[in-house]
Every structure is written in C-alpha cells, then in structure tokens.
Design a protein around this motif. Structure first.
Motif, PDB file in Angstrom:
ATOM      1  N   THR A 196      -3.386  -0.207   6.060  1.00  0.00           N
ATOM      2  CA  THR A 196      -4.099  -1.443   5.713  1.00  0.00           C
ATOM      3  C   THR A 196      -5.357  -1.158   4.919  1.00  0.00           C
ATOM      4  O   THR A 196      -5.726  -1.932   4.038  1.00  0.00           O
ATOM      5  N   GLU A 197      -6.009  -0.055   5.214  1.00  0.00           N
ATOM      6  CA  GLU A 197      -7.267   0.288   4.534  1.00  0.00           C
ATOM      7  C   GLU A 197      -7.032   0.775   3.103  1.00  0.00           C
ATOM      8  O   GLU A 197      -7.670   0.307   2.164  1.00  0.00           O
ATOM      9  N   PHE A 198      -6.106   1.719   2.936  1.00  0.00           N
ATOM     10  CA  PHE A 198      -5.991   2.393   1.644  1.00  0.00           C
ATOM     11  C   PHE A 198      -4.838   1.895   0.774  1.00  0.00           C
ATOM     12  O   PHE A 198      -4.907   1.994  -0.443  1.00  0.00           O
ATOM     13  N   VAL A 199      -3.799   1.357   1.369  1.00  0.00           N
ATOM     14  CA  VAL A 199      -2.682   0.864   0.566  1.00  0.00           C
ATOM     15  C   VAL A 199      -2.842  -0.630   0.286  1.00  0.00           C
ATOM     16  O   VAL A 199      -2.685  -1.072  -0.844  1.00  0.00           O
ATOM     17  N   MET A 200      -3.177  -1.385   1.328  1.00  0.00           N
ATOM     18  CA  MET A 200      -3.293  -2.829   1.166  1.00  0.00           C
ATOM     19  C   MET A 200      -4.697  -3.273   0.787  1.00  0.00           C
ATOM     20  O   MET A 200      -4.901  -4.414   0.384  1.00  0.00           O
ATOM     21  N   GLY A 201      -5.681  -2.406   0.940  1.00  0.00           N
ATOM     22  CA  GLY A 201      -7.046  -2.711   0.541  1.00  0.00           C
ATOM     23  C   GLY A 201      -7.786  -3.677   1.451  1.00  0.00           C
ATOM     24  O   GLY A 201      -8.811  -4.224   1.061  1.00  0.00           O
ATOM     25  N   GLN A 202      -7.308  -3.894   2.679  1.00  0.00           N
ATOM     26  CA  GLN A 202      -8.009  -4.778   3.613  1.00  0.00           C
ATOM     27  C   GLN A 202      -9.052  -3.978   4.369  1.00  0.00           C
ATOM     28  O   GLN A 202      -8.846  -2.824   4.699  1.00  0.00           O
ATOM     29  N   VAL A 218       1.245   5.704  20.668  1.00  0.00           N
ATOM     30  CA  VAL A 218       0.701   4.395  20.281  1.00  0.00           C
ATOM     31  C   VAL A 218      -0.556   4.577  19.437  1.00  0.00           C
ATOM     32  O   VAL A 218      -0.747   3.891  18.437  1.00  0.00           O
ATOM     33  N   TRP A 219      -1.412   5.493  19.833  1.00  0.00           N
ATOM     34  CA  TRP A 219      -2.631   5.736  19.060  1.00  0.00           C
ATOM     35  C   TRP A 219      -2.307   6.298  17.679  1.00  0.00           C
ATOM     36  O   TRP A 219      -2.991   5.997  16.711  1.00  0.00           O
ATOM     37  N   PHE A 220      -1.245   7.098  17.580  1.00  0.00           N
ATOM     38  CA  PHE A 220      -0.807   7.574  16.269  1.00  0.00           C
ATOM     39  C   PHE A 220      -0.406   6.385  15.394  1.00  0.00           C
ATOM     40  O   PHE A 220      -0.768   6.323  14.216  1.00  0.00           O
ATOM     41  N   TRP A 221       0.345   5.435  15.969  1.00  0.00           N
ATOM     42  CA  TRP A 221       0.731   4.249  15.216  1.00  0.00           C
ATOM     43  C   TRP A 221      -0.479   3.407  14.839  1.00  0.00           C
ATOM     44  O   TRP A 221      -0.519   2.817  13.753  1.00  0.00           O
ATOM     45  N   SER A 222      -1.462   3.363  15.705  1.00  0.00           N
ATOM     46  CA  SER A 222      -2.691   2.618  15.394  1.00  0.00           C
ATOM     47  C   SER A 222      -3.409   3.224  14.203  1.00  0.00           C
ATOM     48  O   SER A 222      -3.825   2.507  13.285  1.00  0.00           O
ATOM     49  N   VAL A 223      -3.558   4.532  14.214  1.00  0.00           N
ATOM     50  CA  VAL A 223      -4.222   5.223  13.098  1.00  0.00           C
ATOM     51  C   VAL A 223      -3.419   5.041  11.819  1.00  0.00           C
ATOM     52  O   VAL A 223      -3.987   4.740  10.753  1.00  0.00           O
ATOM     53  N   SER A 224      -2.102   5.191  11.902  1.00  0.00           N
ATOM     54  CA  SER A 224      -1.250   5.025  10.722  1.00  0.00           C
ATOM     55  C   SER A 224      -1.360   3.615  10.155  1.00  0.00           C
ATOM     56  O   SER A 224      -1.473   3.430   8.937  1.00  0.00           O
TER      57      SER A 224
END
Length: 141
Positions: A91-97, A80-86
C-alpha cells in the motif's frame, strides 16, 4: 473510558460478520493493538489445537503437546505479522497510500477473527474445506 479489551468480543463478532465499524473501532479505541494481537494469538492457538489433535491421539507427552500448541500459535502470529508488513509495503510503495503501519497491522490482525474457528479443521473429511472457508472469510474481512 472504554478500551478495546473491554469490547473485545464485540470487535471479534463485528470482524466475523464483516462489520466495518469493528475495524474502525480497533483503530480508535485505546489498547486496540493489544486486542488485535490477542485475536491473532487466540486464532493461532485454535489452529494449533485443530492440528494438534493428532499429537494427542498419538499420546505425545503433555509437556511436548503444550509446547507444540504454544509454538504453533507463535508461528501463526509471525505469519500474520509477515502479511501485515507485506500489505503495508504494497500500500505504501506500490499503491502510494500513506496509511500508518500500526493501522494496517491492527486491521490485518482483526481480519483473522474467523480463524478462531480453526479448531474445526480437525473434523474428518470436513477439515480441509473448513480451512479453505476460514481463509477466504479472513481474506474478505
């Protein structure tokens, strides 16, 4: 002052019913990160019990059985934590949020509330469909 641990089962019920208020409250209530992590550990334990029934049926020694349940819950939490980091990285680097990392982790962890029913994956013939249903339910959260 009310904490997320005081409202733990209300938050779980809200996440299971796909209520957006529960996801907002896990962000604002004190101890929200602990409550969200508790959801994940309980869901992992539930899944380990569902998968561990075969160990019980094969008469595995009690210490090994309990150790299997604990390790299964921990490995579930790591996934679950892996999915959280992914999710945060996307969201940070691809979507720019610009969402905070902790916000994403709490949201993803609470979204795993339907997995608390993972014990039912031990049911013959219904285990795999129930597992798929719970996964889709968590995804929709």
């Amino acid at each position: 002052m009310e904490t997320a641990l005081d409202r733990f089962w209300d938050l779980v019920r809200g996440a299971i019913t796909l209520d957006a208020v529960a996801f907002q409250q896990i962000q604002t209530l004190p101890l929200g990160a602990i409550a969200a992590t508790g959801v994940v550990l309980l869901a992992g334990f539930s899944q380990a019990v569902g998968q561990g029934i075969i160990l019980f049926a094969n008469r595995v020694k009690p210490l090994r059985f309990i150790l299997s349940l604990v390790i299964g819950a921990i490995l579930f939490a790591i996934g679950v934590w892996f999915w959280s980091v992914s999710t945060w990285l996307v969201t940070e680097f691809v979507m720019g949020q610009q969402d905070s990392f902790l916000t994403v982790v709490r949201t993803v962890e609470l979204a795993y509330a339907p997995q608390l029913f993972s014990t039912f994956i031990a049911l013959p013939y219904l285990g795999i469909p129930i597992s798929i249903l719970l996964s889709v339910w968590s995804f929709l959260s």
